[in-house]
Enzyme design. Structure first.
Site, mmCIF file in Angstrom:
data_model
loop_
_atom_site.group_PDB
_atom_site.id
_atom_site.type_symbol
_atom_site.label_atom_id
_atom_site.label_comp_id
_atom_site.label_asym_id
_atom_site.label_seq_id
_atom_site.Cartn_x
_atom_site.Cartn_y
_atom_site.Cartn_z
ATOM 1 N N HIS A 44 0.807 -1.232 0.000
ATOM 2 C CA HIS A 44 0.000 0.000 0.000
ATOM 3 C C HIS A 44 0.833 1.271 0.000
ATOM 4 O O HIS A 44 0.293 2.355 0.245
ATOM 5 C CB HIS A 44 -0.916 0.057 1.219
ATOM 6 C CG HIS A 44 -1.928 -1.030 1.283
ATOM 7 N ND1 HIS A 44 -3.218 -0.888 0.825
ATOM 8 C CD2 HIS A 44 -1.834 -2.294 1.746
ATOM 9 C CE1 HIS A 44 -3.885 -2.011 1.027
ATOM 10 N NE2 HIS A 44 -3.067 -2.889 1.591
ATOM 11 N N LYS A 77 -8.757 13.428 4.714
ATOM 12 C CA LYS A 77 -7.831 12.290 4.682
ATOM 13 C C LYS A 77 -6.854 12.459 5.829
ATOM 14 O O LYS A 77 -6.811 13.524 6.445
ATOM 15 C CB LYS A 77 -7.072 12.253 3.352
ATOM 16 C CG LYS A 77 -6.479 13.618 2.952
ATOM 17 C CD LYS A 77 -5.803 13.612 1.587
ATOM 18 C CE LYS A 77 -6.735 13.594 0.406
ATOM 19 N NZ LYS A 77 -6.882 12.284 -0.222
ATOM 20 N N ARG A 78 -6.045 11.424 6.143
ATOM 21 C CA ARG A 78 -5.027 11.593 7.167
ATOM 22 C C ARG A 78 -4.096 12.758 6.798
ATOM 23 O O ARG A 78 -3.917 13.054 5.625
ATOM 24 C CB ARG A 78 -4.211 10.305 7.337
ATOM 25 C CG ARG A 78 -4.876 9.250 8.184
ATOM 26 C CD ARG A 78 -5.227 9.706 9.577
ATOM 27 N NE ARG A 78 -4.066 9.886 10.425
ATOM 28 C CZ ARG A 78 -3.519 8.952 11.180
ATOM 29 N NH1 ARG A 78 -4.026 7.737 11.219
ATOM 30 N NH2 ARG A 78 -2.457 9.198 11.931
ATOM 31 N N LYS A 116 0.452 14.380 1.200
ATOM 32 C CA LYS A 116 -0.928 14.630 0.759
ATOM 33 C C LYS A 116 -1.177 16.130 0.523
ATOM 34 O O LYS A 116 -2.182 16.525 -0.045
ATOM 35 C CB LYS A 116 -1.921 14.071 1.772
ATOM 36 C CG LYS A 116 -1.888 12.536 1.868
ATOM 37 C CD LYS A 116 -2.854 12.022 2.926
ATOM 38 C CE LYS A 116 -2.722 10.538 3.223
ATOM 39 N NZ LYS A 116 -3.353 9.668 2.226
ATOM 40 N N THR A 135 -8.824 6.215 -1.737
ATOM 41 C CA THR A 135 -10.162 5.634 -1.889
ATOM 42 C C THR A 135 -11.218 6.694 -1.600
ATOM 43 O O THR A 135 -12.345 6.594 -2.072
ATOM 44 C CB THR A 135 -10.365 4.429 -0.932
ATOM 45 O OG1 THR A 135 -9.869 4.787 0.358
ATOM 46 C CG2 THR A 135 -9.632 3.208 -1.441
ATOM 47 N N LYS A 159 -15.034 7.812 -3.282
ATOM 48 C CA LYS A 159 -16.265 8.114 -2.537
ATOM 49 C C LYS A 159 -16.870 9.429 -3.011
ATOM 50 O O LYS A 159 -18.094 9.559 -3.148
ATOM 51 C CB LYS A 159 -15.988 8.135 -1.027
ATOM 52 C CG LYS A 159 -15.629 6.743 -0.484
ATOM 53 C CD LYS A 159 -14.944 6.758 0.880
ATOM 54 C CE LYS A 159 -14.269 5.403 1.106
ATOM 55 N NZ LYS A 159 -13.267 5.424 2.191
HETATM 56 C C1 26Q Z 1 3.475 1.267 10.591
HETATM 57 C C2 26Q Z 1 4.366 1.093 11.619
HETATM 58 C C3 26Q Z 1 3.971 1.230 12.939
HETATM 59 C C4 26Q Z 1 2.645 1.502 13.202
HETATM 60 C C5 26Q Z 1 1.745 1.660 12.177
HETATM 61 C C6 26Q Z 1 2.162 1.538 10.860
HETATM 62 C C7 26Q Z 1 1.191 1.747 9.752
HETATM 63 C C8 26Q Z 1 -0.174 1.757 9.979
HETATM 64 C C9 26Q Z 1 -1.046 2.020 8.966
HETATM 65 C C10 26Q Z 1 1.642 1.975 8.471
HETATM 66 C C11 26Q Z 1 0.742 2.233 7.439
HETATM 67 C C12 26Q Z 1 -0.623 2.269 7.687
HETATM 68 C C13 26Q Z 1 -1.635 2.588 6.670
HETATM 69 C C14 26Q Z 1 -1.372 2.896 5.425
HETATM 70 C C15 26Q Z 1 -2.437 3.302 4.518
HETATM 71 O O1 26Q Z 1 -3.561 3.564 4.916
HETATM 72 N N1 26Q Z 1 -2.156 3.353 3.212
HETATM 73 C C16 26Q Z 1 -3.160 3.723 2.248
HETATM 74 O O2 26Q Z 1 -3.791 2.554 1.791
HETATM 75 C C17 26Q Z 1 -4.904 2.869 0.971
HETATM 76 C C18 26Q Z 1 -5.590 1.560 0.623
HETATM 77 O O3 26Q Z 1 -4.832 0.844 -0.295
HETATM 78 C C19 26Q Z 1 -4.466 3.637 -0.258
HETATM 79 O O4 26Q Z 1 -5.621 4.010 -0.962
HETATM 80 C C20 26Q Z 1 -3.669 4.875 0.128
HETATM 81 O O5 26Q Z 1 -3.150 5.489 -1.018
HETATM 82 C C21 26Q Z 1 -2.560 4.483 1.078
HETATM 83 O O6 26Q Z 1 -1.890 5.647 1.549
#
Ligand code: 26Q
Length: 786
Positions: free
Chosen positions: A333, A521-522, A527, A629, A633
């Protein structure tokens, strides 16, 4: 279930659970009683579905995150019980909206990745695909965000405060998970995943961590109370809280424990079921099961799977590795190199030494294969799973998985051509694209009943809810003035509803007739919320200079949580709020533009925001957003995209037409060309407007509470070279937004763009995505129960 039974159920549960009657029941009690009544109604179908799935091949989704949001409204709707429930409650003098809103969001995810898992679960259930979700039942999900004096503050999320009527604790299916220094119990909580218009009920199984022993009796008797319960606390810590992070903040031992806890318990569960059917014959374990890894977070599943087969079931290592290679699939991702997960092997060794041994053996197999293929030592180093005292989770996942996929076309191409090019050349057949999708049930039918009814009226059927490709049929109305007018009336209605909500929640008044320009978004530098903010501030100054500037009234809406330790992201929140303060209170501006940062953005808030948008802001630096995503929406709610050529924006624009959307800025290939000599300071020197905006960060125009945070933002754009190319894209952003303003003045022209987005959104249904996973990776057939 008929209305009579529903009413009886509510009364019964109010009585047995709370000892109250409807007349003196609290809203949360009604919520729980209604939820339990519905749950009771579906338990037989649920059990039948599980049994039916267990007798064939099924897929398992391993994810550290599930961003589910609220359940009640969605479940009622999917079961076709919404109107009945509304009637029953209204006969009892209760407003169903109030009952829906008392439900806390299940916010067990950070953002896109977690929400994708939730959409996938719902889609699989809807199209009768045997997919089991496995995750962690965090006691506290993503933090709650408040804004105090413009700054983000955080407090713990307590989603379980009114209980969780939708989950069933399955004590008898508990598993033991062993770390070198402790043994814990994993208790499954099963939540039914109710699809739309089907009897199939799928399962999301979330594990809670509990101690083997409640407390140490001896210590307790010695009055050492803290010590007596310390083991219990240590165990419960493992599923206590979701890490509020969506990039790199690695090396946390508890996070590593969480990951192992999730995969060990889940694999034991799968193996238990396998043994029930096939005894100890493991040759066909991957004939009956497949596991999809949602990013690298659950990648320890690979060595754990091998460990369980080798150490506990007597399979030899080579065979176990071969089975694993057809058992797992890995979804990537991110392309941010710094976000690829790595773990210090010291930590791994400390918590589970045997896992380290196994990974070392896997690494040896990899090296052997590469040597046979005549790779050089330097080349091999790039592939190695253990290198430089680190365990590289992506390399492990790619080597062992049957398939590796990106989440949008551009993203997969970047993986193949650059980020993972060495792996792609080694195993071209493993690489696939699976463009993300969203569920049209929550993201249109539920959140926008007004537009849904209209679509149903135009198409003469509600089939589109299950078959989103049917939206194409709307194209024939594209020149029908009445249809376009009605579409815009619905948009106005949704904007009015949102304005009302924002008034209540944020205390800011928005004009529903203004353009609702939304970025939600986050919060992340890539971003580029900061670019949007810079644009707004520049627009403010331009209006001040030229009060007669002829632009439509516009409301800029932001929603975003910043990782609590990500200082720069938090500075951007504060900066946006400072701009809001300035702009909203300036009499010269007179409401021509307004800015609002909605606090605590989450799934339930999102459901109000997407339908009410006139413009969808998707402005990441090209090449950085894997897919997005939220962009889908907005599109599904008839909103044009204002965005870069990045992630799924490209596919959105291909579907709906570039002329119906607003693409701006550098593309990946442009950035590749300029990145060596890019010098952001030239923009600052050449463009007076850029200078004016950036100088506000250091000249006291705004107040960062003396923290120096704004100066740090300033430095990020000038001294540190502006690694996300905000300044390079500023001009293009501005020209493109000016085009939006021109186009918006022509009501019909605008309505046509909105409509084109709506009728082109069909392929972005997560039903389509799930079908592709089934056909091209999982080899899973739909299995409908009677
Ligand atoms: C990593 C290390 C320690 C703690 C947490 C994490 C962690 C947690 C969540 C690393 C990444 C995430 C989430 C990533 C994420 O949401 N990526 C998004 O995924 C979507 C679904 O595929 C995409 O549409 C987005 O582009 C992408 O940013």
């Amino acid at each position: 279930m008929n209305k009579e039974n529903m009413k009886k159920g509510i009364n019964r549960y109010l009585k047995v659970k709370y000892g109250v009657t409807v007349d003196d029941a609290k809203e949360y009690e009604i919520f729980n009683a209604l939820s339990l009544t519905v749950l009771e109604d579906i338990v037989d179908d649920w059990k039948n579905t599980s049994e039916s799935y267990n007798s064939g091949r099924s897929a398992n989704y391993f994810s550290a995150e599930y961003l589910m949001g609220r359940a009640l409204g969605n479940n009622l709707m999917n079961l076709g019980l919404y109107d009945d429930a509304k009637d029953v409650l209204s006969e009892l003098n209760i407003d169903i909206n109030k009952i829906e809103e008392i439900e806390e969001d299940a916010g067990l995810g950070n953002g896109g990745l977690g929400r994708l898992a939730a959409c996938f679960m719902e889609s699989a259930a809807t199209i009768d695909v045997p997919l089991n979700g496995y995750g962690i039942r965090y006691n506290n999900g993503l933090f709650n965000q408040n804004i105090e004096g413009g700054f983000q503050t955080e407090s713990e999320d307590n989603w379980l405060k009114y209980g969780d009527p939708w989950s069933v604790r399955k004590e008898r299916e508990a598993q033991i998970v062993e770390f070198s220094d402790m043994k814990v119990r994993a208790i499954p909580y099963d939540t039914p995943i109710i699809g739309y218009g089907t009897k199939n009920i799928n399962t999301l199984r979330l594990w809670k961590c509990e101690p083997i022993k409640e407390f140490d009796f001896v210590l307790f008797n010695e009055q050492k109370y803290d010590k007596a319960v310390s083991l219990k606390n240590r165990a419960e810590d493992i599923s206590r809280v979701l890490y509020p992070n969506d990039s790199n903040d690695q090396g946390k031992i508890l996070r590593l424990r969480q990951q192992y806890f999730l995969v060990s318990a889940s694999l034991k569960d799968i193996i238990r079921k396998h043994k029930q059917k096939f005894g100890t014959d493991f040759e066909n374990i991957s004939v009956n099961n497949f596991v999809q890894l949602n990013d690298t977070h659950p990648t320890l599943a690979i060595p754990e799977f091998i460990r369980l087969l080798v150490d506990e079931e007597g399979v030899n290592f080579k065979d176990a590795l071969e089975y694993a290679k057809t058992f797992f699939g890995y979804t990537n991702h991110t392309i941010l190199a710094e976000a690829l997960e790595k773990w210090n092997i010291k930590l791994i060794k400390k918590l589970f030494p045997r896992i380290l041994e196994i990974v070392k053996d896997i690494d040896k197999e990899l090296i052997k294969e590469l040597k046979e293929k005549h790779y050089t030592k330097e080349e091999i180093n790039e592939f190695r799973i253990i290198f430089d005292r680190q365990m590289r989770m992506a390399n492990l996942a790619i080597f062992v998985s049957k398939a590796v996929n990106g989440v949008a076309k551009l993203h997969t191409d970047i993986l193949k051509d650059s980020e993972l090019n060495n792996w792609y050349k080694l195993y071209p057949q493993k690489f696939q694209n699976k463009t993300n999708g969203i569920t049209p049930r929550r993201w249109l039918r539920l959140c926008n009943p007004e537009l849904s009814s209209f679509i149903t009226k135009l198409l003469g059927t509600e089939e589109w809810v299950k078959n989103l490709d049917l939206l194409k049929e709307l194209k024939k109305f594209e020149d029908d003035d009445k249809v376009l007018e009605e579409l815009m009336n619905i948009k106005l209605q949704k904007k009015t509803q949102l304005a009302e909500h924002i008034k209540n929640e944020e205390g800011v008044e928005l004009d529903p007739n203004s353009i609702f320009d939304i970025q939600i978004k986050r919060l992340h530098e890539y971003k580029r919320q900061l670019l949007n903010a810079m644009y707004i501030l520049d627009l403010y100054y331009r209006i001040k200079e030229n009060p007669d500037m002829d632009i439509p009234k516009t409301s800029f809406i932001f929603g975003a949580k910043a990782f609590p330790g990500y200082v720069r992201a938090k500075s951007i929140v504060k900066f946006i709020n400072e701009i809001a303060e300035l702009v909203n209170n300036d009499e010269d501006i007179n409401g021509k533009i307004k800015v609002v940062f909605v606090h605590n953005y989450r799934v339930s808030y999102a459901q109000r925001l997407f339908p009410a948008a006139d413009l969808s802001k998707q402005i990441s630096t090209a090449g950085k957003e894997a897919s997005g995503t939220g962009n889908m929406k907005f599109m599904l709610n008839a909103t044009p995209t204002f965005g870069t050529y990045d992630g799924a924006n490209i596919e959105i624009v291909n579907e709906a037409g570039e002329e119906n959307n607003y693409i701006f800025g550098l593309r990946v290939e442009d950035i590749d060309k300029i990145k060596e000599e890019y010098d952001s300071t030239t923009y600052y020197k050449k463009d007076k407007n850029i200078k004016r905006v950036l100088d506000t960060l250091i000249d006291g125009t705004f107040n960062d509470g003396g923290s120096g945070d704004f100066e740090d933002l300033y430095n990020s754009l000038l001294e540190e070279g502006d690694q996300y190319y905000l300044l390079a894209d500023f001009k293009s952003f501005k020209e493109t937004q000016d085009r939006v303003f021109e186009d918006y003045k022509d009501k019909k022209k605008w309505a046509k763009k909105c409509f084109a987005n709506l009728y082109s959104a069909g392929v972005f249904s997560s039903d389509r995505t799930i079908k592709e996973y089934c056909d091209e990776i999982w080899n899973i057939k739909k299995t409908s129960i009677k």
